[in-house]
Structure formats: structure tokens, C-alpha cells
Design an enzyme around this catalytic site. Structure first.
Site, PDB file in Angstrom:
ATOM      1  N   HIS A  21     -40.850  38.914 -86.808  1.00 48.42           N
ATOM      2  CA  HIS A  21     -39.732  39.459 -87.589  1.00 48.42           C
ATOM      3  C   HIS A  21     -40.225  39.948 -88.954  1.00 48.42           C
ATOM      4  CE1 HIS A  21     -39.947  35.925 -90.079  1.00 48.42           C
ATOM      5  NE2 HIS A  21     -40.042  35.205 -88.965  1.00 48.42           N
ATOM      6  N   ASP A  48     -44.202  33.930 -86.202  1.00 47.11           N
ATOM      7  CA  ASP A  48     -45.637  33.679 -86.408  1.00 47.11           C
ATOM      8  C   ASP A  48     -46.151  32.661 -85.382  1.00 47.11           C
ATOM      9  OD1 ASP A  48     -44.246  31.555 -87.494  1.00 47.11           O
ATOM     10  OD2 ASP A  48     -45.353  31.479 -89.374  1.00 47.11           O
TER      11      ASP A  48
END
Ligand code: NAG
Ligand code: NAG
Length: 480
Positions: A97, A379
Site C-alpha cells: 500500500h 510489507d
């Protein structure tokens, strides 16, 4: 060697571009002792390391800037580079994102005032921003698997909520989408003009920031964003492991990795001292401050050029930031060396890689569905995939990072299919463990699909060192 040098040169070039377009002096967070007339010779040395003679020096402030990924000039990218006789068959995109508000607050301080509404007269801007907002506000609930339909389709709070995507985050993905559109749709005609919903495969975790990032990317990517042709599936696991999430050995690797992390932290007295100082400033026990993961908030201050918080007792400052960030870099270095994270990653990334090769193999059989797959993720999704692929020198996934698998067919030998792997626009195909040596033996600029398939079906488990030759056995190894 040629490829490696080109890779390093590209990295250095990208680094220079990022630095020139975003002089550190913009940031009033940096102590004023920075020379006014550009960079000192010392910092210039850091930015342009000589790939042959100088070991790469990691500068925490520079690394943090790369992590922010502040949209600036159009970037150079190597997506879609192939000889003329190659035809693009399918593309698989994994994104993190975009820029978000922190997930944690630093106790007893005012949280940074960041505006999460989308407005034209604020930087960074993208020409499609207003059209994106107006299109999203007419969103259709039928385009999402439950529970995604309860999420807002774009950020919209005058003071960001925790973890909310920011305007920077939206612009980062509008840019990613536009870049991929120019390459894959305009140049390589990946989708036919009358493309339909089954040609896209879209999947996101259940956070508003991942759904919104995916929508922004698609809005930049698709020539006509038609709600009737969009269907986002919901992925409950950040590892995108779908029905294959149960894997006890993976969890054991993770526990050992966390233990390693903890011991490294204890060894760093400067880090302990820094947490102690910061805890005094905000007047909470050190343990409580550490648990609030202050670097996450500090990165938000840093990326948005908002001063670090102050209290009556003083201010959190750039030196604190540098110490924590330097430790993070050191932690990543040790993580690579100790290989516990690699074990975790091989098992953690297997299901999604297996799914991806399945999709690729169907495309090689001439099926026209799922030509473009998008996984909007975190991540903690991208990191294990990178590590499992053997891309150990890859940086920690920045905001709006993109990892792309391209599948190509050689028109001169139609039965042969090849893959390219790109991370943030850099061709890393020959840095993967399954294709490291390939270009030494073959003049082809890409990797045979069989290499990737063999890796996912077998070599991933061989790399774990046990006797397991499939996912189930590797996940349930006794006496590990
Ligand atoms: C950062 O903030 C300072 C002071 O608030 C300001 O002078 C400077 O222009 C800002 N830089 C950017 C890039 O917005
Ligand atoms: C791998 O993919 C195949 C289909 O392509 C599927 O049958 C199999 O269950 C998958 N394995 C895992 C562990 O996800």
C-alpha cells in the site's frame, strides 16, 4: 557480472535522481549544520557509491527518504523490456500500500496533523486525482467480496485515522498504475480492447489502505475504469496463503527469528540509551515507549516534513531517529546472515508463489483469463516473497513498492515461455536464486518459466535443508 554492474549502476542512478529532486534541505527536521550550498563532499560520496571499489555505505536518512518514496519526477523503469520477437502473455503485480498514517501513537504526545482528504491544491498531485475521487464516490458494492464492501473507497478524514492511506499514498499508486498502463496496455497490448472482468484477478487484504491502493493503481492502469468489470477478492492472511496457512514449522522459524531480533536489540547499547532518552521526554516507562514502535510515527513525521514531537521535557529529534533507523538497517543485515527469516519466507511465500505459477501455466496453455493479477498487500507480504526468491540485497519494501512477474512467449519458439522479475522498476531476474547463473549459459534476456516452476515445486523445500519435498512435509517436519 555485466548484469550485476548494470543493476548497481541503475540503483545508483535512481538514488541520485531521488536525491537531486528532493534535497534534504527541504526537511527542516535536519539540523541546520547541513551546508547550505548543496551536499557536502562526504554525503555526495554516500549517494554515488562506486560500485566496484566502495562498499555500499548505508546512511539512515537517505534510506528513510527512499522508504518514503515521495512522488517526484517520472521514474525510469525496466518493466516490459524484451526483444521484438517476444510476446507478453501475463503480468502479476504485488504491491505494498502507499504512504499511510502511523499505526501507533507515541504515548503522551500530539499525533502528527496530516490531512487525509484528497485535494487538488496540495502536493503531491496527480492529474487523475479529482476524477479518481468522483469515480470512487459512485462506487458499487457489487465489486467486492465481503467484508470489503464495508470499507471506504478513498481516504477522507481531515485528520487521518490510524493507518489511513494519505494523498501521497493515492498519488503513488495512480503513478504506478499509469506507468504500467503505458508499458503493458499501450505498448504491449496485454488486454484486448473489449477486455472483460475475467481478464483481471484482483485480491486485497481487508484494510482500507490496501483496498484503496489497489483501486488507485487500477484507476491509473485501466483505460476505462468500469465498476462492472472490477471484482476484488478478500485475502484474510497477510501472507496471501489462502487455504494453506497452517504451517507449524514456519511459525517455529518466526519464533527463532524474533528471538534473534530481540538479542540483537539488547546488544545495541546506543539504541537502549536512545529509547531511554525518548522515554524520559515523553515521560513513560522505556518498555511502554518501545512497545509503541516509535519509529513508525517518526517515519510519518519525516516523510511529511512535520517536526518531531516535543514535550516540556524536550523534543524527540533527528539523532534519535538516526539511531533507531540505523539499528533497523543493521537488523536487516543480520537477518540475511542468520537465515532464520529465509526459512520463514520459503514456507510463508510458497502458497502465493504456487498460485502464481498455476496462473502462469494456465496462460501458457492459451487460456485468456487472469492476464493481469494484482495483489494489494503489505510489507509483511512482499518481504517474505523477496527473501524466498533469493533477492536478499533488495531493500525493505518502501511505500507503494511493486514487485512484478512478467510472463513472455518467444514467437520464434512458441512452446517456450520465460519470466522476468522486477522490483520497483529494476530488473532483478538474474538475482533470484532460481536464475542466478542462467544468463552465463544463455544469451536470452530472461529466465525460462521451468526454472521458476522447479523452484516453487521442489527447490524451495530443498533449500530448507530437511527431507521434505513438498509443502505439507516441510511444514510438519519433526524435531526441527
Ligand atoms: C518543510 O517545512 C519547513 C518549515 O515548516 C518549510 O520551510 C519547508 O518548505 C518544508 N519543505 C517541504 C518540502 O515542504
Ligand atoms: C499448488 O497449486 C496447485 C494448483 O496449481 C494446487 O493443487 C495445490 O494444492 C497448491 N499447493 C499449495 C501448497 O498451495
Amino acid at each position: 557480472m555485466l548484469f550485476r554492474n548494470r543493476f548497481l549502476l541503475l540503483l545508483a542512478l535512481a538514488a541520485l535522481l531521488a536525491f537531486v529532486s528532493l534535497s534534504l534541505q527541504f526537511f527542516h527536521l535536519i539540523p541546520v549544520s547541513t551546508p547550505k550550498n548543496g551536499m557536502s563532499s562526504k554525503s555526495r560520496k554516500r549517494i554515488m557509491p562506486d560500485p566496484v571499489t566502495e562498499p555500499p555505505v548505508t546512511d539512515p536518512v537517505y534510506e528513510a527518504l527512499l522508504y518514503c518514496n515521495i512522488p517526484s519526477v517520472a521514474e525510469r523503469s525496466m518493466e516490459g523490456h524484451a526483444p521484438h520477437h517476444f510476446k507478453l502473455v501475463s503480468v502479476h503485480v504485488f504491491i505494498r500500500h502507499g504512504d499511510r498514517y502511523p499505526l501507533y501513537v507515541i504515548p503522551k504526545t500530539k499525533r502528527p496533523e496530516i490531512d487525509c482528504t484528497l485535494v487538488a491544491n496540495r502536493k503531491p498531485y496527480h492529474p487523475k486525482l479529482e476524477a479518481f475521487v468522483s469515480h470512487m464516490s459512485k462506487g458499487s458494492g457489487a465489486s467486492f467480496e465481503s467484508p470489503l464492501n464495508s470499507l471506504p473507497l478513498y481516504p477522507n478524514h481531515p485528520l487521518c485515522e490510524m493507518g489511513e492511506l494519505t494523498q501521497t499514498g493515492v498519488v503513488q499508486h495512480l503513478q504506478n498504475g499509469q506507468l504500467l498502463r503505458d508499458i503493458y496496455l499501450k505498448k504491449h497490448k496485454l488486454l484486448p480492447n473489449d477486455w472483460s472482468a475475467d481478464q483481471l484477478y484482483l485480491e486485497t487484504t481487508g484494510k482500507s489502505r490496501t483496498l484503496q491502493s489497489g483501486l488507485a493503481l487500477l484507476y491509473g492502469f485501466l483505460p476505462d475504469f468500469d465498476w462492472k468489470k472490477i471484482y476484488f477478492r478478500h485475502q484474510p492472511s497477510a501472507l496471501f496463503c489462502s487455504g494453506s496457512c497452517y504451517c507449524p514449522v514456519r511459525n517455529q522459524y518466526l519464533e527463532k527469528e524474533q528471538r534473534r531480533q530481540y538479542l540483537l536489540r539488547l546488544k545495541n547499547s546506543q539504541l537502549e540509551k536512545t529509547y531511554g532518552e525518548m522515554a524520559k521526554i515523553v515521560d513513560v516507562p522505556t518498555k511502554q515507549l518501545r512497545a509503541a514502535n516509535p519509529i513508525d510515527s517518526m517515519l510519518c513525521h519525516f516523510c511529511h516534513n512535520v517536526s518531531f514531537p516535543c514535550t516540556r521535557n524536550g523534543c524527540v529529534d533527528m539523532e534519535h531517529f538516526k539511531v533507531i533507523k540505523t539499528h533497523q538497517i543493521e537488523d536487516e543485515r543480520e537477518r540475511r546472515e542468520k537465515k532464520l527469516y529465509l526459512g520463514y519466507s520459503l514456507l510463508g511465500a510458497h502458497p502465493i508463489l504456487n498460485q502464481t505459477i498455476g496462473r502462469m501455466q494456465r496462460a501458457t496453455e492459451g487460456r485468456k483469463e487472469e492476464l493481469f493479477a494484482l495483489y494489494s498487500a503489505h510489507d509483511v507480504t512482499l518481504s517474505p516473497v523477496l527473501s524466498a526468491l533469493g533477492l536478499s540485497e533488495a531493500r525493505f519494501p518502501r511505500f507503494a513498492a511493486r514487485l512484478i512477474f512478467e510472463l513472455w512467449q518467444d514467437r520464434e519458439k512458441p512452446s517456450e515461455h520465460s519470466v522476468r522479475i522486477l522490483y520497483n522498476g529494476v530488473d532483478v531476474t538474474f538475482h533470484t536464486s532460481f536464475c542466478q547463473d542462467h544468463h552465463k549459459r544463455s544469451p536470452k534476456p530472461m529466465c525460462p518459466l521451468e526454472n521458476l516452476v522447479r523452484f516453487v515445486k521442489r527447490d524451495m523445500f530443498v533449500a530448507l535443508g530437511g527431507s521434505g519435498t513438498n509443502y505439507y512435509d516441510a511444514c510438519h517436519r519433526e524435531g526441527f
